[in-house]
Scaffold this motif. Structure first.
Motif, short mmCIF file in Angstrom:
data_model
loop_
_atom_site.label_atom_id
_atom_site.label_comp_id
_atom_site.label_asym_id
_atom_site.label_seq_id
_atom_site.Cartn_x
_atom_site.Cartn_y
_atom_site.Cartn_z
N GLN A 33 0.84 -1.19 0.00
CA GLN A 33 0.00 0.00 0.00
C GLN A 33 0.88 1.25 0.00
OE1 GLN A 33 -3.73 0.10 2.07
NE2 GLN A 33 -3.27 2.07 3.02
N GLU A 34 1.98 1.23 0.75
CA GLU A 34 2.91 2.36 0.74
C GLU A 34 3.50 2.57 -0.65
OE1 GLU A 34 5.81 1.73 3.78
OE2 GLU A 34 4.31 1.68 5.39
N GLU A 35 3.76 1.47 -1.35
CA GLU A 35 4.27 1.57 -2.72
C GLU A 35 3.24 2.25 -3.62
OE1 GLU A 35 7.02 0.91 -5.91
OE2 GLU A 35 7.24 0.88 -3.73
N LEU A 36 1.98 1.88 -3.46
CA LEU A 36 0.92 2.53 -4.23
C LEU A 36 0.83 4.02 -3.89
CD1 LEU A 36 -2.10 0.04 -4.18
CD2 LEU A 36 -0.38 0.33 -5.94
N MET A 37 0.95 4.33 -2.62
CA MET A 37 0.85 5.73 -2.21
C MET A 37 1.96 6.58 -2.78
SD MET A 37 -0.47 5.31 1.74
CE MET A 37 -0.80 7.05 1.95
N ARG A 38 3.14 6.00 -2.93
CA ARG A 38 4.24 6.75 -3.54
C ARG A 38 3.93 7.10 -4.99
NH1 ARG A 38 7.46 3.68 0.09
NH2 ARG A 38 7.54 1.86 -1.29
N SER A 39 3.19 6.24 -5.67
CA SER A 39 2.87 6.48 -7.08
C SER A 39 1.62 7.31 -7.28
CB SER A 39 2.71 5.14 -7.81
OG SER A 39 3.94 4.45 -7.88
N PHE A 40 0.63 7.10 -6.43
CA PHE A 40 -0.68 7.73 -6.65
C PHE A 40 -0.95 8.93 -5.74
CE2 PHE A 40 -1.31 3.49 -8.38
CZ PHE A 40 -2.04 3.73 -9.53
N ALA A 41 -0.19 9.06 -4.66
CA ALA A 41 -0.48 10.14 -3.71
C ALA A 41 0.79 10.83 -3.25
CB ALA A 41 -1.24 9.56 -2.51
N ALA A 42 1.77 10.94 -4.15
CA ALA A 42 3.06 11.53 -3.79
C ALA A 42 2.92 12.99 -3.39
CB ALA A 42 4.03 11.39 -4.94
N LEU A 44 -13.07 -9.90 3.42
CA LEU A 44 -12.37 -8.82 2.71
C LEU A 44 -13.28 -8.08 1.73
CD1 LEU A 44 -8.76 -10.02 1.80
CD2 LEU A 44 -9.50 -8.47 3.60
N LEU A 45 -14.36 -8.71 1.33
CA LEU A 45 -15.29 -8.03 0.42
C LEU A 45 -15.96 -6.83 1.09
CD1 LEU A 45 -17.02 -11.09 -1.29
CD2 LEU A 45 -15.28 -9.58 -2.26
N ARG A 46 -15.89 -6.77 2.42
CA ARG A 46 -16.50 -5.66 3.15
C ARG A 46 -15.49 -4.57 3.51
NH1 ARG A 46 -18.81 -10.28 5.37
NH2 ARG A 46 -17.50 -10.22 7.25
N GLU A 47 -14.23 -4.76 3.13
CA GLU A 47 -13.20 -3.76 3.44
C GLU A 47 -13.47 -2.47 2.68
OE1 GLU A 47 -10.51 -1.63 4.89
OE2 GLU A 47 -10.40 -3.73 5.57
N LYS A 48 -13.50 -1.34 3.40
CA LYS A 48 -13.83 -0.05 2.79
C LYS A 48 -12.67 0.93 2.75
CE LYS A 48 -18.21 -1.14 2.41
NZ LYS A 48 -18.72 -1.58 1.10
N ASP A 49 -11.69 0.77 3.64
CA ASP A 49 -10.67 1.80 3.82
C ASP A 49 -9.31 1.45 3.23
OD1 ASP A 49 -12.48 3.47 5.26
OD2 ASP A 49 -12.16 2.21 7.03
N ALA A 50 -8.86 0.23 3.45
CA ALA A 50 -7.52 -0.15 2.99
C ALA A 50 -7.46 -0.21 1.46
CB ALA A 50 -7.12 -1.50 3.58
N TRP A 51 -6.32 0.12 0.91
CA TRP A 51 -6.08 -0.05 -0.53
C TRP A 51 -5.64 -1.49 -0.82
CZ3 TRP A 51 -2.83 4.75 -2.51
CH2 TRP A 51 -3.55 5.92 -2.24
N VAL A 52 -4.82 -2.00 0.05
CA VAL A 52 -4.29 -3.36 -0.10
C VAL A 52 -4.59 -4.12 1.19
CG1 VAL A 52 -2.24 -4.77 -0.54
CG2 VAL A 52 -2.42 -2.50 -1.58
N ALA A 53 -5.12 -5.31 1.06
CA ALA A 53 -5.45 -6.13 2.22
C ALA A 53 -4.74 -7.48 2.10
CB ALA A 53 -6.96 -6.33 2.33
N CYS A 54 -4.64 -8.16 3.22
CA CYS A 54 -4.01 -9.48 3.22
C CYS A 54 -5.01 -10.54 3.66
CB CYS A 54 -2.79 -9.50 4.14
SG CYS A 54 -3.20 -9.41 5.90
#
Length: 266
Positions: free
Chosen positions: A133-142, A173-183
């Motif tokens: 998720q941090e990797e995504l944030m560097r690309s999408f929310a820098a 996990l289908l109910r996850e609303k906040d996280a970008w990446v889940a495990c």
């Protein structure tokens, strides 16, 4: 809830499907590069990388519109297994073997974002998900704070149970609303430990494409598109929430008997 329906394309053979998928993907590429000089795409595993390679590595017309510009691609993974990058279950390895290693030099080299291999063997895959998720944030929310990343394209497969990414029927996990990446550590399909983009992230993409081929997909495709009881399947939820942003590329055997209107070409 989406205001319109997805598009379901049906093709007589693998060649015609690949040709249409190529046109679709390169159309998304060209629009993205024109808009912001980068093409951010997420891919899943299974049979998708081989179909994608068949589409993109085929000889083109030579026109600018029909030319992959891999130097503009930022490739992420819609889901990944918590295994080393060279493991046979790794989606990264699958994409590398099928596509990345075969890209002609004159088409450029994509920037690829794999999982952090140092945490692939952790007992708890949460750290792996957090790092991705941090990797995504560097690309999408820098520069700005954004609620969700906006992929130009997400390319998905559909399992015989209707799962996509590592989002499985009935899973919490289908109910996850906040996280970008889940495990998850309890995948019903091995290997059990995985990370995945969440449903809100997938449905927030500008374009979403599924590839479904073979008679083995016929039953689940009927459930996804025609049956009331199939509406809660992960693949059907993406149809429902993303609507006309979704395109399905299927061969005739996969959609034989499906009542939902089918199209022959883009």
């Amino acid at each position: 809830m989406a205001s319109s329906a997805p598009s379901l394309y049906s093709f007589p053979d693998a060649q015609s499907l690949a040709q249409s998928l190529r046109s679709y993907v390169l159309g998304c590429q060209n629009t993205a590069v024109t808009r912001h000089d980068v093409f951010r795409v997420a891919v899943s595993g299974g049979s998708l990388p081989s179909v994608l390679a068949k589409a993109l590595l085929a000889p083109g017309t030579g026109s600018q519109e029909d030319t992959p510009r891999f130097d503009k691609w930022d490739i992420f993974f819609a889901d990944e297994r918590a295994v080393p990058l060279d493991h046979e279950d790794s989606n990264y390895r699958l994409l590398k073997d099928e596509l990345l290693d075969k890209i002609p030099a004159d088409q450029g080299t994509p920037r690829v974002h794999p999982i952090d291999a140092e945490h692939a063997n952790d007992d708890d895959p949460q750290e792996l998900a957090d790092l991705y998720q941090e990797e995504l944030m560097r690309s999408f929310a820098a520069k700005d704070s954004v609620k969700l990343p906006v992929f130009d394209l997400i390319l998905l497969g559909c399992g015989p149970d209707g799962h996509t990414c590592s989002l499985f029927p009935g899973h919490e996990l289908l109910r996850e609303k906040d996280a970008w990446v889940a495990c998850l550590s309890d995948s019903p399909k091995p290997p059990p430990k995985r990370i995945t983009l969440t449903l809100p992230v997938v449905t927030h993409a500008l374009n979403i494409a599924f590839v479904a081929t073979g008679a083995g997909k016929q039953t689940i495709m009927k459930q996804i598109f025609d049956a009331e009881e199939g509406r809660e399947l992960p693949s059907a939820l993406i149809n429902h929430h993303a609507g006309d942003k979704v395109s399905w590329f299927a061969d005739h055997p996969a959609v034989n008997g499906v009542a939902f209107p089918k199209r022959g070409n883009l």
